[in-house]
Design an enzyme around this catalytic site. Structure first.
Site, short mmCIF file in Angstrom:
data_model
loop_
_atom_site.label_atom_id
_atom_site.label_comp_id
_atom_site.label_asym_id
_atom_site.label_seq_id
_atom_site.Cartn_x
_atom_site.Cartn_y
_atom_site.Cartn_z
N CYS A 46 0.82 -1.19 -0.14
CA CYS A 46 0.04 0.02 -0.19
C CYS A 46 1.00 1.38 -0.09
CB CYS A 46 -0.78 -0.07 1.17
SG CYS A 46 -1.76 -1.28 1.46
N GLY A 77 -0.34 0.48 -5.10
CA GLY A 77 -1.67 -0.22 -4.83
C GLY A 77 -2.86 0.29 -5.67
N ASN A 84 0.51 0.95 6.06
CA ASN A 84 1.23 0.22 5.10
C ASN A 84 2.01 -0.86 5.72
OD1 ASN A 84 4.15 0.36 3.08
ND2 ASN A 84 2.45 -1.19 2.70
N GLY A 85 1.49 -2.21 5.54
CA GLY A 85 2.36 -3.28 6.29
C GLY A 85 1.25 -4.56 6.41
N TYR A 89 11.83 -4.09 -6.40
CA TYR A 89 10.48 -3.93 -7.35
C TYR A 89 9.44 -2.96 -6.85
CZ TYR A 89 6.04 -5.58 -9.24
OH TYR A 89 5.10 -5.49 -9.88
#
Ligand code: SF4
Length: 495
Positions: free
Chosen positions: A2, A28, A104-105, A263
């Site tokens: 995210c 996302g 985020n996580g 990435y």
């Protein structure tokens, strides 16, 4: 994965949150949301969430509704929960004060906390997304701290609530939050697994605006200067008058995700004081040096990146080998990143729409394809097939990332061993499966060297769990791993 952003400004903030989410869209693409807060006597949260791309969710009408000088935003790719709008972020709870949050996580002990919050803390959860447990653990702790120490400084109460969150919530989480009547709170998990950068903008009247974001990609266009990163275990609080307080609550090993550099992150991001672009150049350098040692008599005619994350590594590998770099695979820019699409069928289907080989660059040539990583192997196989269909004489496949062997439980969608090609096959079998003449992987030591060679970064040991199976947090043993994989498969059935 995210993307998150939080902005404290001296002017209306909705448009800047929107622009930030556009700059975080690559993290996302399934849902997005913006929540703003008016700090006058109204004390109101204003929220708009929806499924799909940021540009499709927000329009003039709902942007006009998002008033206030504080705001948080989120772009979502789910690793826990489904695609229902109730699982989109930010989310909020009414007590104490009114707290809104986005993160985020991924939370490793999510199922245990869901039970605990209902049975022990008597809190109602309405979604099936892990930010909800972080929100309620924090809210419960803040409520308790406030009741126990009503005269304490509010930043001390926040620190006590975040400390309690750290001790109960296991996993990776970078969090942006707004507390009604109080201000903005930001914190990063004790190992700093997920990124969280901080920016500052000086206004003409001498006041400061603050931005906190997964990446720095929007800082320049919005006029913010990079002011470092939130440290692992650090909490930052900005009160409604704009006073900024920060404290580091833990001193654990700093283990940021190495896969961000491989990435996820955009190459123009600076993450943990390391340029992602430069890290990728160094990955290509290290690959080229080891290729020359391993295959002193073999050189390709051409080096082609699997676009577009691998472009940078391929460029430097080609340069170091003295071989022409070619954009022999054209990427249709209007199709999303395949790795980030949910569901295997969609992922498989999209590769041939996404990439078109250029025959003149490929026919009768020894082609080296450089990709950022090989996760499931489906995309790589299809790329090799395309290149062979277009007449390549030989195909060498190079991965800038070492074999991905273990699932990620910290927020990246590679969750079960049975999906990971390197978890189930040795390199020679993968080579045969992919139908390439040479399969060449980066090794772990050289990947870490490429990421950490430059920059004043303080990284102790990056998280490499998907590569070496050493999980920095969550006490993940075989039984826990089996349970987490079952849970993730169950989540997918709901999608
Ligand atoms: Fe990143 Fe891999 Fe660690 Fe997940 S397991 S946080 S993808 S390095």
């Amino acid at each position: 994965m995210c993307g998150i952003v939080g902005i404290y400004s001296h002017k209306p903030v909705a448009a800047e949150i929107y622009d930030s989410l556009i700059h975080l869209q690559h993290r996302g693409q399934d849902a997005a949301g913006i929540l703003t807060y008016t700090k006058n006597t109204q004390r109101k949260f204003h929220i708009k969430k929806g499924a799909g791309l940021v540009r499709d969710i927000f329009d003039e009408q709902n942007m006009a509704r998002l008033q206030g000088n504080l705001g948080i935003g989120h772009s979502r790719y789910p690793t826990v929960g489904g695609f229902g709008i109730e699982d989109a972020q930010p989310i909020w709870t009414a007590a104490p004060y009114g707290i809104a949050m986005a993160h985020n996580g991924n939370i490793v002990n999510y199922p245990d906390l869901v039970k605990e919050l209902w049975q022990k803390d008597r809190r109602h959860l309405n979604a099936s997304v892990d930010i909800e447990v972080v929100l309620h653990v924090f809210a419960h702790a803040l409520d308790k701290a406030t009741l126990t120490n009503p005269d304490s400084d509010f930043f001390d109460l926040i620190c006590s609530a975040v400390q309690s969150t750290f001790s109960r919530v296991s996993g990776a989480y970078s969090v942006v939050a707004i507390i009604s009547g109080k201000g903005m709170v930001v914190f990063r998990d004790p190992h700093g697994i997920r990124p969280l950068a901080r920016g500052i903008r000086r206004n003409e009247d001498g006041s400061d605006d603050y931005i906190f974001s997964s990446e720095t990609t929007m800082f320049y266009s919005l006029g913010y200067d990079l002011d470092g990163d939130i440290h692992p275990g650090e909490v930052v609080y900005i009160d409604l008058e704009g006073n900024c307080f920060s404290r580091r609550l833990t001193e654990n090993q700093f283990s940021p995700c190495i896969f961000e550099y491989v990435y996820f992150a955009r190459p123009d991001t600076t993450m943990n004081k390391i340029s992602v672009y430069r890290a990728r150049l160094r990955m290509g350098q290290n690959l080229a040096r080891r290729w020359k040692e391993t295959y002193p008599d073999i050189l390709p005619d051409i080096v082609i990146p699997a676009p577009s994350t691998a472009n940078t590594s391929a460029l430097s590998m080609a340069f170091e080998l003295g071989i022409r770099y070619s954009e022999g695979l054209y990427k249709n820019p209007f199709i999303g990143r395949t790795f980030i699409m949910p569901g295997q069928l969609q992922r498989k289907k999209s590769v041939k729409y996404k990439l078109v080989p250029q025959e003149l660059e490929i026919r009768n040539k020894k082609v080296m394809i450089v990709d950022d990583s090989i996760v499931r192997g489906n995309t790589s196989k299809e790329i090799v097939k395309m290149v062979r269909d277009f007449g390549a004489k030989e195909v060498y496949f190079v991965s800038a990332c070492p074999p991905v062997k273990s699932p990620c439980f910290y927020g990246v969608d590679m969750p079960t061993r049975c999906e990971l090609i390197a978890s189930n096959m040795n390199i020679e079998d993968i080579r045969k499966e992919m139908n390439v003449d040479i399969l060449f992987y980066q090794n772990i030591a050289e990947l870490v060297e490429a990421v950490t060679r430059k920059g004043d970064h303080n990284i102790d040991r990056p998280c490499l769990a998907c590569l070496d199976g050493v999980y920095p947090v969550g006490n993940i043993n075989k039984d826990i791993m089996n349970g987490l994989e079952t849970q993730r498969n169950h989540e997918r059935l709901k999608i």
